[in-house]
Design a protein around this motif. Structure first.
Motif, PDB file in Angstrom:
ATOM      1  N   LEU A 150       7.097  -1.964 -21.664  1.00  0.00           N
ATOM      2  CA  LEU A 150       6.507  -1.421 -20.448  1.00  0.00           C
ATOM      3  C   LEU A 150       7.552  -1.158 -19.386  1.00  0.00           C
ATOM      4  O   LEU A 150       7.447  -0.229 -18.624  1.00  0.00           O
ATOM      5  CB  LEU A 150       5.474  -2.407 -19.883  1.00  0.00           C
ATOM      6  N   ASN A 151       8.536  -1.996 -19.338  1.00  0.00           N
ATOM      7  CA  ASN A 151       9.543  -1.872 -18.297  1.00  0.00           C
ATOM      8  C   ASN A 151      10.894  -1.737 -18.967  1.00  0.00           C
ATOM      9  O   ASN A 151      11.778  -2.539 -18.790  1.00  0.00           O
ATOM     10  CB  ASN A 151       9.495  -3.119 -17.417  1.00  0.00           C
TER      11      ASN A 151
ATOM     12  N   ARG B  44       4.282   5.433 -22.196  1.00  0.00           N
ATOM     13  CA  ARG B  44       4.509   6.030 -20.889  1.00  0.00           C
ATOM     14  C   ARG B  44       3.215   6.588 -20.298  1.00  0.00           C
ATOM     15  O   ARG B  44       2.395   7.173 -20.996  1.00  0.00           O
ATOM     16  CB  ARG B  44       5.515   7.154 -21.086  1.00  0.00           C
ATOM     17  N   ARG B  45       3.098   6.434 -19.009  1.00  0.00           N
ATOM     18  CA  ARG B  45       1.996   7.112 -18.329  1.00  0.00           C
ATOM     19  C   ARG B  45       2.390   8.548 -18.098  1.00  0.00           C
ATOM     20  O   ARG B  45       3.558   8.875 -17.973  1.00  0.00           O
ATOM     21  CB  ARG B  45       1.763   6.446 -16.965  1.00  0.00           C
TER      22      ARG B  45
ATOM     23  N   VAL C 168       3.161  11.311 -15.852  1.00  0.00           N
ATOM     24  CA  VAL C 168       3.451  11.526 -14.434  1.00  0.00           C
ATOM     25  C   VAL C 168       4.189  12.844 -14.318  1.00  0.00           C
ATOM     26  O   VAL C 168       4.947  13.215 -15.207  1.00  0.00           O
ATOM     27  CB  VAL C 168       4.336  10.407 -13.843  1.00  0.00           C
TER      28      VAL C 168
ATOM     29  N   SER D  99       7.115  15.320 -13.383  1.00  0.00           N
ATOM     30  CA  SER D  99       8.514  14.958 -13.466  1.00  0.00           C
ATOM     31  C   SER D  99       9.126  14.689 -12.098  1.00  0.00           C
ATOM     32  O   SER D  99       9.938  13.809 -11.943  1.00  0.00           O
ATOM     33  CB  SER D  99       9.293  16.046 -14.195  1.00  0.00           C
TER      34      SER D  99
ATOM     35  N   PRO E 285       0.277   2.883  -7.378  1.00  0.00           N
ATOM     36  CA  PRO E 285       0.608   2.198  -8.621  1.00  0.00           C
ATOM     37  C   PRO E 285      -0.637   1.863  -9.422  1.00  0.00           C
ATOM     38  O   PRO E 285      -1.549   1.218  -8.929  1.00  0.00           O
ATOM     39  CB  PRO E 285       1.314   0.922  -8.136  1.00  0.00           C
ATOM     40  N   GLU E 286      -0.706   2.365 -10.634  1.00  0.00           N
ATOM     41  CA  GLU E 286      -1.812   2.071 -11.525  1.00  0.00           C
ATOM     42  C   GLU E 286      -1.258   1.235 -12.674  1.00  0.00           C
ATOM     43  O   GLU E 286      -0.149   1.479 -13.130  1.00  0.00           O
ATOM     44  CB  GLU E 286      -2.369   3.374 -12.116  1.00  0.00           C
ATOM     45  N   PRO E 287      -2.027   0.281 -13.151  1.00  0.00           N
ATOM     46  CA  PRO E 287      -1.541  -0.440 -14.333  1.00  0.00           C
ATOM     47  C   PRO E 287      -1.437   0.513 -15.513  1.00  0.00           C
ATOM     48  O   PRO E 287      -2.292   1.373 -15.704  1.00  0.00           O
ATOM     49  CB  PRO E 287      -2.615  -1.510 -14.561  1.00  0.00           C
ATOM     50  N   ALA E 288      -0.380   0.393 -16.295  1.00  0.00           N
ATOM     51  CA  ALA E 288      -0.173   1.292 -17.411  1.00  0.00           C
ATOM     52  C   ALA E 288      -1.251   1.078 -18.451  1.00  0.00           C
ATOM     53  O   ALA E 288      -1.644  -0.050 -18.737  1.00  0.00           O
ATOM     54  CB  ALA E 288       1.183   1.037 -18.020  1.00  0.00           C
TER      55      ALA E 288
END
Lengths: 148, 672
Positions: free
Chosen positions: B494-495, B652-653, B655, B657, B665-668
């Motif tokens: 995730l990170n 990945r969400r 988003v 570019s 911020p949304e939880p992935a």
């Protein structure tokens, strides 16, 4: 086989003296310490300790010979520097121009510390709003990862 | 009838023509705002890459078909060389490596141009113009100064061959990787110039350039690690890093790009260090060019040989122009390069990055200074002064240890705010580990204070990294009720920028452990033994069995069969030998005998110094190098981390570019 024999014959001459010297442990141990501080004059950036060149081997033998004569390490290094030039000292002398190489990095570091200290201690002119706080860390990272 | 040399020359000329056209076209497009011209120039970058590919293919074919009418082929290959090795002779000399360099640059330039085009970034034409300027200079050198396609009056029956020291599989990996790394720094440089020229020095160029900088940095890392491995296994002097000029100039761009990768995070998140980031991207490029060519052109051997080099003066002028031009641009844009905000605490995360950059820059500067110093002393004193390993060990050693400390401290710090009680509590476990490591080492009998300190630092940082992983995993597990396995995987993926970075740090810690062990505890001894005799070195019994001679038409070898054991435990057998190649009798190549012992992780490293064919006796140089294998393991971990950092986001969400910077911020979501 001829070239091998020729090479072996040359090496044998060295081996005879090196072999005899190698048996003398106390001298040899000190020899490696000295050889580490002297650059091999015919190699690019290697010390006499690390080089396999003919000249480096001869210099190692020479160091052992001087040690056996009772010279102390500094005298041997001075002797070699006189014979092959000051350029062979792996450690530049900490006097004269040689001091410059030692001082340079510290001047750079001191200047850098000064700049960093100024940057982190100067008072912010009013608190500016921050658009990123701890909660958004993973999302920012993920967005950046797209580029990778 | 066209022969290979003609095809090569024409292809180089064509590539050069296209690069110059693309450069001119970009400038015209910028001056007169002509998008059609820009589009044509963009297409020309692709055509230039194609032409450069044809040129390098022609050279490769010339090597494979043993076309000894071409001087470069005749000088760098021979019929005795196997196919794979012959191909690697393409970069075995200056002319060929320059063509290889230009070819990689042409490919990267086209890729970067088309990619930045698709992103719609405003400064794309500037990026293209900068890339084409650099490409034109290097293709010009290939075409006019040092061509690998120069023909001999008559074809030779056989070539001279490559120096046998290079007859190794490492030669097929290490130089092309390192050269590609050097070249890759051109792309971040072009983005920096683009950002300065358009005045858009904010986050968008930092984001757009990130992948390119990561690529250059990863290639340079790989080149350095393979180089160390090659030196250790093949060159046979007992070490993996000797601080010689060629190594130093390869290390400097790595240090600078490592600094950039850290400081860019600060600009991306906090809008600070803009001036510094632009400068680092430009400096990495200039230092990389300096690294590739100034060393090869012989300037460091002597100032006098520099003048004789064909390409030295041209490159020196080019670098001077680049440096001056960049400085002028930076000064012109200084008002835009001011930070959006200031540091709020000296113990915040962003300040940590600043200290990291200070140390990295100092190591780079010290290395640069030491490498260039012989030249300076020659100018001022007429005699060269050697600057060897002791200088770098004493100056860089503590700085690098400081960097390892910061790799442990940094992740524990909070952004913006200083060290609070909450932050300080995170230091408990890492500090406890450091104390534990030092107590254990002393109890086990280690009496070298510096080594104990250095190992404790490694323990601190390793514990800090594991602690951070633990926090992330447990945090995820608690919030999602996930299993430990799922939580671990998700936390890592995730990170991935941050956590991949921590894996890279772990690799660095392992490398540091290996370096510390082998620096402080290496034991070396030369022993002359008759067949059947044995000696003890560093606790290992080295018994020499016999010499084995073998030979063919092109190669003669002698091998010493050696058995090693410790306290009568299981025995390992190794061979240390010399290979003497026909035509290169004065340079016998070492065949290093290495065995890594378990569980102590010592490398027993044996070299055959001398031998006596009459008695069968041998003089062996035996080095017991503790923990060197940990360095290679650390390298594998390092690249595992690089993979995580660079991998495209599976989780990945979606988003945009260059979307809104302050998006909610949304939880992935899994699998989105």
């Amino acid at each position: 086989m001829r070239s091998l024999r020729a090479a072996a014959a040359v090496l044998l001459l060295v081996a005879l003296s090196a072999g005899a010297a190698a048996a003398q442990d106390p001298y040899e141990e000190r020899m490696w310490e000295i050889a580490e501080k002297v650059a091999c004059p015919v190699c690019e950036g290697q010390s006499v300790k690390d080089s396999n060149a003919q000249l480096a081997r001869e210099m190692r033998d020479l160091i052992v010979e001087r040690l056996r004569l009772g010279d102390d390490p500094d005298a041997i290094i001075d002797f070699l520097a006189e014979r092959y030039g000051e350029g062979i000292l792996m450690d530049p002398p900490k006097t004269g121009l040689g001091l410059g190489v030692w001082v340079g990095p510290f001047v750079f570091l001191a200047a850098g510390i000064g700049i960093v200290a100024y940057l982190v201690t100067r008072r912010p002119r009013g608190l500016s709003p921050s658009y990123v706080d701890e909660g958004t860390v993973p999302q920012t990272d993920e967005r950046g990862a797209r580029e990778g | 009838m066209l022969d290979l040399a003609d095809i090569g020359r024409i292809a180089v000329a064509l590539a050069l023509g296209l690069a110059v056209y693309a450069l001119g076209g970009s400038l015209v497009a910028l001056r007169f705002n002509a998008p059609q011209m820009a589009l044509s120039a963009r297409n020309a970058t692709g055509a230039a890459a194609l032409a450069a590919t044809i040129a390098i293919a022609a050279l490769a074919v010339a090597f494979m078909t043993r076309d000894f009418s071409i001087r470069f082929v005749a000088e760098n290959s021979s019929r005795a060389m196997p196919a794979g090795l012959t191909l690697s002779a393409v970069w075995g000399g200056q002319a060929g490596s320059l063509l290889y360099w230009s070819w990689i640059l042409a490919i990267l330039s086209a890729a970067a141009t088309f990619r930045v085009w698709a992103s719609g970034l405003e400064h794309r034409v500037w990026v293209m113009a900068t890339l084409m300027m650099v490409l034109s200079v290097f293709l010009g050198l290939v075409a006019f100064a040092t061509s690998p396609f120069e023909e001999l009056p008559a074809a030779l029956p056989d070539g001279r061959g490559l120096n046998p020291l290079l007859w190794d599989s490492g030669m097929q990996i290490h130089p092309p990787l390192l050269l590609a790394g050097y070249v890759s720094f051109t792309v971040p440089f072009a983005f920096a110039i683009g950002a300065l020229a358009t005045g858009r020095v904010g986050r968008e160029w930092i984001r757009a350039v990130r992948g390119w900088m990561l690529l250059a940095w990863a290639l340079q890392s790989a080149g350095l690690l393979f180089g160390a491995w090659w030196a250790y296994r093949v060159l046979g002097w007992g070490g993996y890093w000797g601080w010689d000029p060629v190594e130093n100039v390869a290390l400097i761009p790595w240090l600078v790009s490592t600094a950039y990768l850290h400081s860019a995070i600060v600009q991306e998140r906090r809008g600070m260090l803009k001036l510094w980031n632009v400068s680092l991207a430009i400096a990495a490029f200039i230092l990389a060019i300096l690294g590739t060519f100034v060393v090869r052109s012989g300037i460091l051997t002597s100032v006098h040989s520099f003048a004789k080099s064909d390409i030295g003066p041209v490159l020196f002028t080019f670098l001077g122009i680049v440096l001056l031009g960049s400085i002028v641009l930076i000064i012109y844009r200084l008002p835009l390069l001011r930070a959006d905000r200031q540091f709020e605490a000296a113990t915040s995360r962003e300040a940590g990055f600043l200290f990291n950059n200070l140390l990295l820059a100092t190591v780079a500067a010290a290395t640069f200074w030491g490498t260039m110093f012989p030249l300076i002393s020659e100018i001022f004193r007429g005699a060269k002064m050697a600057v060897g390993a002791p200088f770098y060990d004493q100056v860089n050693g503590p700085l690098i240890l400081g960097l390892v400390v910061l790799a442990g401290v940094g992740p524990l710090l909070a952004w913006r705010s200083g060290a609070s009680g909450r932050v300080l509590r995170r230091f408990i476990w890492p500090l406890a580990t450091a104390v534990l490591v030092s107590v254990l080492l002393v109890a086990l009998g280690m009496r070298t204070g510096l080594a104990v300190l250095a190992f404790s630092v490694c323990g601190f940082t390793a514990a800090s990294i594991l602690y951070e992983f633990g926090r992330a995993i447990l945090g995820y597990r608690r919030s999602r009720q996930a299993t430990l396995w799922t939580a671990t995987r998700r936390a890592l993926l995730l990170n991935r920028r941050t956590h991949g970075g921590y894996v890279v740090h772990m690799g660095i810690v392992l490398i540091a452990v290996g370096v510390i062990g082998s620096t402080f505890f290496s034991v070396e001894k030369a022993v002359s033994l008759a067949p059947g005799e044995s000696a003890v070195v560093g606790g290992y019994e080295i018994s020499f069995e016999r010499l084995v001679f073998s030979g063919s038409r092109d190669l003669e070898t002698v091998d010493a069969i050696v058995h090693t054991s410790r306290n009568g435990s299981t025995e390992s057998t190794l061979e240390a030998g010399r290979r003497i190649h026909r035509g290169w009798e004065s340079q016998p190549v070492s065949l290093v005998g290495i065995v890594t012992t378990l569980p102590r992780l010592d490398d027993v490293y044996v070299l055959l110094s001398n031998w006596d064919p009459e008695t069968g006796g041998a003089t062996l140089r035996v080095i017991v190098n503790p923990l060197v294998s940990v360095i290679w393991f650390g390298g594998v971990v390092y690249f595992g981390g690089v993979m995580v950092v660079a991998s495209p986001g599976v989780l990945r969400r979606r988003v945009p570019s260059f979307g809104p910077e302050r998006g909610a911020p949304e939880p992935a979501k899994a699998g989105a």
